[in-house]
Scaffold this motif. Sequence first.
Motif, short mmCIF file in Angstrom:
data_model
loop_
_atom_site.label_atom_id
_atom_site.label_comp_id
_atom_site.label_asym_id
_atom_site.label_seq_id
_atom_site.Cartn_x
_atom_site.Cartn_y
_atom_site.Cartn_z
N GLY A 74 0.79 -1.22 0.00
CA GLY A 74 0.00 0.00 0.00
C GLY A 74 0.83 1.28 0.00
N LEU A 75 2.14 1.15 0.17
CA LEU A 75 2.99 2.34 0.17
C LEU A 75 3.13 2.90 -1.23
CD1 LEU A 75 5.88 1.11 2.52
CD2 LEU A 75 4.06 2.75 3.09
N ASP A 76 3.12 4.21 -1.34
CA ASP A 76 3.33 4.88 -2.62
C ASP A 76 4.80 5.27 -2.70
OD1 ASP A 76 3.39 6.43 -4.88
OD2 ASP A 76 1.73 7.74 -4.29
N MET A 77 5.61 4.35 -3.19
CA MET A 77 7.05 4.58 -3.22
C MET A 77 7.43 5.64 -4.26
SD MET A 77 7.95 2.69 -0.77
CE MET A 77 9.71 2.77 -0.84
N GLU A 78 6.59 5.85 -5.25
CA GLU A 78 6.89 6.86 -6.28
C GLU A 78 6.66 8.28 -5.77
OE1 GLU A 78 5.26 8.06 -10.69
OE2 GLU A 78 5.19 5.95 -10.08
N HIS A 79 5.59 8.48 -5.00
CA HIS A 79 5.25 9.83 -4.55
C HIS A 79 5.38 10.02 -3.03
CE1 HIS A 79 2.93 9.30 -8.35
NE2 HIS A 79 3.53 10.46 -8.59
N GLY A 80 5.62 8.95 -2.31
CA GLY A 80 5.62 9.02 -0.85
C GLY A 80 6.88 9.56 -0.23
N GLY A 81 7.93 9.67 -1.01
CA GLY A 81 9.17 10.26 -0.52
C GLY A 81 9.78 9.52 0.66
N GLU A 82 10.37 10.31 1.54
CA GLU A 82 11.09 9.77 2.68
C GLU A 82 10.18 8.99 3.64
OE1 GLU A 82 13.93 11.37 6.32
OE2 GLU A 82 13.49 12.72 4.65
N LEU A 83 8.94 9.45 3.78
CA LEU A 83 8.00 8.76 4.67
C LEU A 83 7.76 7.33 4.20
CD1 LEU A 83 6.10 8.72 7.08
CD2 LEU A 83 4.33 9.67 5.58
#
Length: 128
Positions: A74-83
Amino acid sequence: MIATANRRAANHYVDVLHNSSLGEDSPHRLIQMLMEGFLVRINSAKGAMLHGEIEAKSRYISNAMGIVGGLIDGLDMEHGGELSANLYSLYEYINFRLLEANSKNSVEILDEVAGLLRNIKEAWDAIG
């Protein structure tokens, strides 16, 4: 193999909820439900561990790992940045520790990972 099957089940659960009509806040609620499910399974694993129920302990830990896999997916690795990167690292650490808890029969490790995810869940709940 069991963790892979549980991860597929968690992903299916995510897909069903995404495609259902749960309302605007359904993605947020989905993450809450996954985290709640994780904590329930960790508590169940602890109980099974304390009662010497090896098969049940392994099943609950495997289910918890599948849920963590769903959280990772569920993580948005493209837009989620450092978080997103930090959460990914934390979730991978949690799964590593779950493997250790299973092999060492360690309630302490289960308490550790439950505390880590509980902290994330509290922050997530505050967003809502």
